[in-house]
Scaffold this motif. Structure first.
Motif, short mmCIF file in Angstrom:
data_model
loop_
_atom_site.label_atom_id
_atom_site.label_comp_id
_atom_site.label_asym_id
_atom_site.label_seq_id
_atom_site.Cartn_x
_atom_site.Cartn_y
_atom_site.Cartn_z
N THR A 109 107.88 81.39 26.59
CA THR A 109 107.74 80.16 25.59
C THR A 109 107.39 80.06 24.38
OG1 THR A 109 105.84 79.29 26.56
CG2 THR A 109 107.87 78.80 27.69
N THR A 110 106.95 81.26 23.71
CA THR A 110 106.38 81.58 22.66
C THR A 110 107.07 82.91 21.95
OG1 THR A 110 104.34 82.82 23.14
CG2 THR A 110 104.16 80.57 22.86
N ILE A 111 106.68 83.13 20.72
CA ILE A 111 107.58 84.23 19.93
C ILE A 111 106.45 84.79 18.98
CG2 ILE A 111 108.75 82.99 18.27
CD1 ILE A 111 111.03 84.97 18.79
N ARG A 120 107.78 78.20 21.09
CA ARG A 120 109.29 77.88 20.85
C ARG A 120 109.34 76.41 21.25
NH1 ARG A 120 112.98 82.30 21.05
NH2 ARG A 120 111.96 84.10 21.97
N ASP A 124 115.01 75.09 21.47
CA ASP A 124 115.20 76.67 21.19
C ASP A 124 115.63 77.24 22.53
OD1 ASP A 124 115.35 76.21 18.49
OD2 ASP A 124 113.26 76.82 18.23
N LEU A 125 114.52 77.00 23.48
CA LEU A 125 114.61 77.43 24.93
C LEU A 125 115.88 77.06 25.42
CD1 LEU A 125 110.96 76.64 26.07
CD2 LEU A 125 111.59 78.84 25.39
N ARG A 128 118.39 79.12 24.24
CA ARG A 128 118.45 80.50 24.88
C ARG A 128 119.34 80.41 26.19
NH1 ARG A 128 115.50 84.53 23.20
NH2 ARG A 128 114.66 84.92 25.51
N ASP A 210 116.71 81.85 18.92
CA ASP A 210 115.79 82.85 18.33
C ASP A 210 115.30 82.57 16.85
OD1 ASP A 210 115.00 83.83 20.68
OD2 ASP A 210 116.47 85.70 20.27
#
Length: 405
Positions: A109-111, A120, A124-125, A128, A210
């Motif tokens: 859940t983070t980038i 994120r 956005d999740l 994806r 992303d």
């Protein structure tokens, strides 16, 4: 295995953030016993992932320091998901109420952007997930018990964060836990779905949700140039996989966007000259007495962000209002052949183009160090670093530092 899942579920209603006796017992099941049982089947799971046995990872976490409301045990590729905050994985998630445990195809859940972790957004999740679901939908149809949503009965934000990341899951109710044979069969099935995502991810130049690949590359390069060490357990972008494009792929995207822009303007009776190899913009357009200076950005992403150099910004501000920004986004990049090929793309033109400060984000700075300043200025600034009352220290040239009064 069913016995271990039951023991964890029975301890869930006793959750507190402190390390009580119940939480210590839960930690043994989560961090040691369940992963050990799964690792015993590691060779088969690695084959389903399409990865070497040494790349298969199995780990359990129940919170570092404070105990987590939702403990988990995940199966993953060390290369494509080196930490629980990045990439795709299959994970057991235990509901806060202890009513059920999910085997979920989920994601970090983070980038990592090259310098910091960014959380994120839920949208956005979901984007994806919308990319991933069609890839596994046909195979998932063979398992009628799969569901698209999960309910963990969580009270904490962290516990609630797993829901948007779920692609598909199997739910096991506490009073209807299947046998170990069924549980392992389901784990093998879900691991196969994960392998499908890994293969698609290796070939995809961009996954919706992303960050823009060009922005990730710029941030990563800036962090590397600045000497920032990569954080342990983070997936490092590599050309041809993940977020970065190879040089040939970048050229293919660039040439494709220039071709589309050229055709676009020629259709409007502009005379088009490609000046990208000698100017700080790409196309010079003329039509009678009109002139237009065009900057072109091509991307495989949805085009919400592009990279601009300082020279591009300064020049376009000078050319305004006789200027334009063309973004060709959603370009399809096929990297399966020896040479990448491009197709598609959506062209968006902004003209006149006013480059506003509020739309610019600084990625890195050039900093003039004290060594590059005049000697008098450097000495005065360095004096402020000496605490009052500290005696002068001898320097290598024999001159004492001056202590501020």
């Amino acid at each position: 295995m069913d016995d271990l899942l039951a023991k964890v579920l029975d301890l869930q209603p006793s959750w507190v953030s402190t390390n009580t006796e119940e939480m210590q017992e839960r930690g043994v099941f989560i961090r040691r016993q369940l992963p050990a049982l799964i690792r015993a089947h590691g060779a088969d799971l690695a084959a389903l992932l399409g990865t070497p046995a040494g790349d298969l990872g199995v780990e359990g976490r129940d919170g570092t320091g404070l105990k987590a409301e939702i403990p988990w045990v995940r199966v993953f590729s060390r290369d494509q998901s080196p930490s629980s905050t990045t990439g795709w994985y299959v994970v057991y998630l235990f509901s806060a109420s202890g009513r059920r445990v999910y085997l979920s195809l989920n994601q970090g859940t983070t980038i990592w952007t090259g310098g910091v972790f960014k959380a994120r957004r839920a949208e956005d999740l979901r984007a994806r997930v919308d990319w991933a679901w069609p890839l596994v939908a046909d195979a998932a149809a063979a398992h009628p018990a799969l569901r698209r949503t999960i309910q963990l009965d969580a009270r904490t934000p962290l516990g609630s964060g797993y829901g948007p990341g779920n692609v598909v899951a199997v739910a096991y109710e506490r009073d209807q836990l299947p046998s170990q044979e069924v549980l392992l069969k389901d784990l093998a099935f879900m691991t196969g779905l994960l392998g499908t995502l890994y293969e698609a991810e290796r070939l995809a130049p961009y996954i919706p949700g992303d960050p823009t690949p060009e922005v990730v590359e710029a941030e990563h390069s800036a962090a590397k140039t600045a000497g920032r060490r990569a954080r342990k357990g983070t997936r490092q972008p590599r050309p041809g996989q993940g977020f970065l494009l190879t040089a040939s792929e970048r050229r293919a995207v660039e040439h494709h966007s220039v071709r589309m822009a050229t055709e676009h303007f020629k259709a409007q009776s502009w005379s088009v000259k490609d000046v990208g190899d000698k100017e700080s913009f790409d196309l010079l357009l003329t039509r009678g007495d009109e002139r237009l200076h065009v900057e072109i950005k091509g991307t495989t992403s949805a085009g919400q962000e592009v990279i601009l150099t300082r020279a591009e910004v300064e020049k376009q501000r000078q050319y305004y209002p006789d200027n334009a920004l063309v973004v060709v986004h959603s370009i399809k990049l096929d990297r399966t052949a020896s040479e990448p090929t491009t197709s598609g793309g959506i062209l968006h033109c902004t003209s006149p183009w006013a480059v506003e400060e509020e739309d610019l984000t600084v990625i890195s700075y050039t900093y003039r160090t004290p060594m590059d300043r005049p000697a008098s200025d450097q000495a005065s600034k360095e004096q402020t670093l000496i605490p009052p009352g500290v005696p002068p220290q001898r320097q290598s040239d024999g001159n004492p530092q001056v202590t501020p009064s």
